[in-house]
Motif scaffolding. Structure first.
Motif, PDB file in Angstrom:
ATOM      1  N   TYR A 237      42.720  97.418 -58.409  1.00 35.34           N
ATOM      2  CA  TYR A 237      43.340  96.093 -58.341  1.00 35.34           C
ATOM      3  C   TYR A 237      42.396  95.011 -57.811  1.00 35.34           C
ATOM      4  O   TYR A 237      42.409  93.887 -58.321  1.00 35.34           O
ATOM      5  CB  TYR A 237      44.622  96.155 -57.515  1.00 35.34           C
ATOM      6  CG  TYR A 237      45.588  97.165 -58.071  1.00 35.34           C
ATOM      7  CD1 TYR A 237      46.205  96.960 -59.297  1.00 35.34           C
ATOM      8  CD2 TYR A 237      45.846  98.350 -57.392  1.00 35.34           C
ATOM      9  CE1 TYR A 237      47.071  97.896 -59.832  1.00 35.34           C
ATOM     10  CE2 TYR A 237      46.706  99.296 -57.914  1.00 35.34           C
ATOM     11  CZ  TYR A 237      47.312  99.071 -59.134  1.00 35.34           C
ATOM     12  OH  TYR A 237      48.156 100.007 -59.667  1.00 35.34           O
TER      13      TYR A 237
ATOM     14  N   ARG B  43      49.002  86.062 -63.739  1.00 30.85           N
ATOM     15  CA  ARG B  43      48.562  87.452 -63.862  1.00 30.85           C
ATOM     16  C   ARG B  43      47.976  87.940 -62.543  1.00 30.85           C
ATOM     17  O   ARG B  43      48.223  89.072 -62.122  1.00 30.85           O
ATOM     18  CB  ARG B  43      47.531  87.576 -64.997  1.00 30.85           C
ATOM     19  CG  ARG B  43      47.198  89.006 -65.338  1.00 30.85           C
ATOM     20  CD  ARG B  43      48.410  89.717 -65.913  1.00 30.85           C
ATOM     21  NE  ARG B  43      48.083  91.105 -66.185  1.00 30.85           N
ATOM     22  CZ  ARG B  43      48.816  92.131 -65.758  1.00 30.85           C
ATOM     23  NH1 ARG B  43      49.934  91.929 -65.095  1.00 30.85           N
ATOM     24  NH2 ARG B  43      48.445  93.357 -66.015  1.00 30.85           N
TER      25      ARG B  43
ATOM     26  N   GLN C  74      43.177  96.874 -63.816  1.00 25.02           N
ATOM     27  CA  GLN C  74      44.562  96.986 -63.357  1.00 25.02           C
ATOM     28  C   GLN C  74      45.161  98.312 -63.821  1.00 25.02           C
ATOM     29  O   GLN C  74      45.808  99.015 -63.062  1.00 25.02           O
ATOM     30  CB  GLN C  74      45.382  95.799 -63.868  1.00 25.02           C
ATOM     31  CG  GLN C  74      46.850  95.830 -63.490  1.00 25.02           C
ATOM     32  CD  GLN C  74      47.711  96.542 -64.523  1.00 25.02           C
ATOM     33  OE1 GLN C  74      47.609  96.278 -65.710  1.00 25.02           O
ATOM     34  NE2 GLN C  74      48.554  97.436 -64.067  1.00 25.02           N
TER      35      GLN C  74
ATOM     36  N   MET D 189      51.587  94.065 -57.469  1.00 24.44           N
ATOM     37  CA  MET D 189      51.497  95.471 -57.847  1.00 24.44           C
ATOM     38  C   MET D 189      50.658  96.236 -56.833  1.00 24.44           C
ATOM     39  O   MET D 189      51.028  97.334 -56.412  1.00 24.44           O
ATOM     40  CB  MET D 189      50.861  95.564 -59.240  1.00 24.44           C
ATOM     41  CG  MET D 189      51.019  96.870 -59.929  1.00 24.44           C
ATOM     42  SD  MET D 189      50.278  96.853 -61.598  1.00 24.44           S
ATOM     43  CE  MET D 189      51.071  95.447 -62.347  1.00 24.44           C
ATOM     44  N   LYS D 190      49.563  95.630 -56.427  1.00 21.62           N
ATOM     45  CA  LYS D 190      48.669  96.259 -55.435  1.00 21.62           C
ATOM     46  C   LYS D 190      49.431  96.491 -54.128  1.00 21.62           C
ATOM     47  O   LYS D 190      49.316  97.564 -53.527  1.00 21.62           O
ATOM     48  CB  LYS D 190      47.456  95.360 -55.202  1.00 21.62           C
ATOM     49  CG  LYS D 190      46.501  95.912 -54.177  1.00 21.62           C
ATOM     50  CD  LYS D 190      45.374  94.964 -53.886  1.00 21.62           C
ATOM     51  CE  LYS D 190      44.520  95.569 -52.801  1.00 21.62           C
ATOM     52  NZ  LYS D 190      43.872  94.634 -51.970  1.00 21.62           N
TER      53      LYS D 190
ATOM     54  N   ASP E 247      50.821  88.702 -60.267  1.00 17.77           N
ATOM     55  CA  ASP E 247      51.460  89.968 -60.657  1.00 17.77           C
ATOM     56  C   ASP E 247      50.641  91.170 -60.194  1.00 17.77           C
ATOM     57  O   ASP E 247      51.191  92.138 -59.670  1.00 17.77           O
ATOM     58  CB  ASP E 247      51.627  90.032 -62.183  1.00 17.77           C
ATOM     59  CG  ASP E 247      52.593  88.999 -62.731  1.00 17.77           C
ATOM     60  OD1 ASP E 247      53.369  88.408 -61.947  1.00 17.77           O
ATOM     61  OD2 ASP E 247      52.556  88.768 -63.963  1.00 17.77           O
ATOM     62  N   ILE E 248      49.336  91.104 -60.373  1.00 17.20           N
ATOM     63  CA  ILE E 248      48.477  92.228 -59.966  1.00 17.20           C
ATOM     64  C   ILE E 248      48.443  92.362 -58.447  1.00 17.20           C
ATOM     65  O   ILE E 248      48.484  93.479 -57.916  1.00 17.20           O
ATOM     66  CB  ILE E 248      47.068  92.079 -60.577  1.00 17.20           C
ATOM     67  CG1 ILE E 248      47.148  92.292 -62.093  1.00 17.20           C
ATOM     68  CG2 ILE E 248      46.083  93.060 -59.937  1.00 17.20           C
ATOM     69  CD1 ILE E 248      45.858  92.023 -62.840  1.00 17.20           C
TER      70      ILE E 248
ATOM     71  N   GLU F  13      42.427  93.543 -67.171  1.00 16.56           N
ATOM     72  CA  GLU F  13      43.503  94.437 -67.636  1.00 16.56           C
ATOM     73  C   GLU F  13      43.083  95.897 -67.508  1.00 16.56           C
ATOM     74  O   GLU F  13      43.880  96.745 -67.085  1.00 16.56           O
ATOM     75  CB  GLU F  13      43.896  94.095 -69.072  1.00 16.56           C
ATOM     76  CG  GLU F  13      44.524  92.736 -69.218  1.00 16.56           C
ATOM     77  CD  GLU F  13      45.747  92.524 -68.336  1.00 16.56           C
ATOM     78  OE1 GLU F  13      46.581  93.452 -68.188  1.00 16.56           O
ATOM     79  OE2 GLU F  13      45.886  91.415 -67.785  1.00 16.56           O
TER      80      GLU F  13
ATOM     81  N   ALA G 229      40.229  94.018 -60.584  1.00 14.01           N
ATOM     82  CA  ALA G 229      41.003  93.229 -61.554  1.00 14.01           C
ATOM     83  C   ALA G 229      41.127  91.786 -61.080  1.00 14.01           C
ATOM     84  O   ALA G 229      40.938  90.847 -61.870  1.00 14.01           O
ATOM     85  CB  ALA G 229      42.383  93.846 -61.755  1.00 14.01           C
TER      86      ALA G 229
END
Length: 167
Positions: free
Chosen positions: A127, A154, A122, A161-162, A157-158, A119, A130
């Motif tokens: 990333y 998770r 992130q 996002m990356k 999701d990361i 977390e 993470a």
């Protein structure tokens, strides 16, 4: 200034005078906790922070000073749930995740260490780091299918996002 000069007794005496004049002042109470920590009186600092939390549950400054007093008093395992609660309340605060990771590592809670680091990384835009931390946590939590699913989600999701944030 007195505390920085290691004149903790004088600093605490001045804080006690202030507390007598302003018994309900949050900042004075937090000042006393901070001075007790600086003076190495971790148990007293933790008790004062706990008293503040009884009156003001989930108060972030009290909780963070409580965790700091516990950790500096080498009660890392006791600091972990305090920091976990703050991480739930403030999931976007990288500093809380960092402190949680530190406390968890020193408490020997390795899965919590990796999840908190994930977390933190992130939130600071690292990333790949993470995702590595989630991979480590996943190996540790292999026996828990619900935890595995949460970690996998998770990581997904990361990774998304990356993709969105990095060219």
């Amino acid at each position: 200034a007195l505390s920085r000069a290691h004149e903790h007794a004088d600093a605490l005496a001045h804080a006690a005078e202030l507390q007598a004049r302003l018994p309900d002042d949050l900042y004075v109470s937090l000042l006393q906790i901070e001075l007790l920590i600086a003076a190495g009186e971790h148990a007293r600092a933790a008790q004062l922070a706990e008293a503040g939390l009884r009156v003001n549950p989930d108060n972030t400054p009290y909780a963070l000073y409580h965790a700091k007093a516990l950790a500096q008093g080498r009660r890392h395992a006791a600091a972990v749930p305090v920091l976990q609660r703050q991480a739930q309340l403030h999931p976007e605060d990288a500093d809380i995740w960092y402190e949680l990771a530190e406390a968890a590592g020193l408490a020997g809670e390795i899965r919590t260490l990796h999840l908190a680091r994930a977390e933190y990384f992130q939130l600071v835009g690292r990333y790949d780091e993470a995702l590595k931390q989630l991979s480590y946590a996943q190996r540790i939590g292999a026996e828990d299918p619900r935890l595995q699913a949460r970690i996998t989600q998770r990581a997904t999701d990361i990774a998304r996002m990356k993709e969105r944030l990095e060219p």
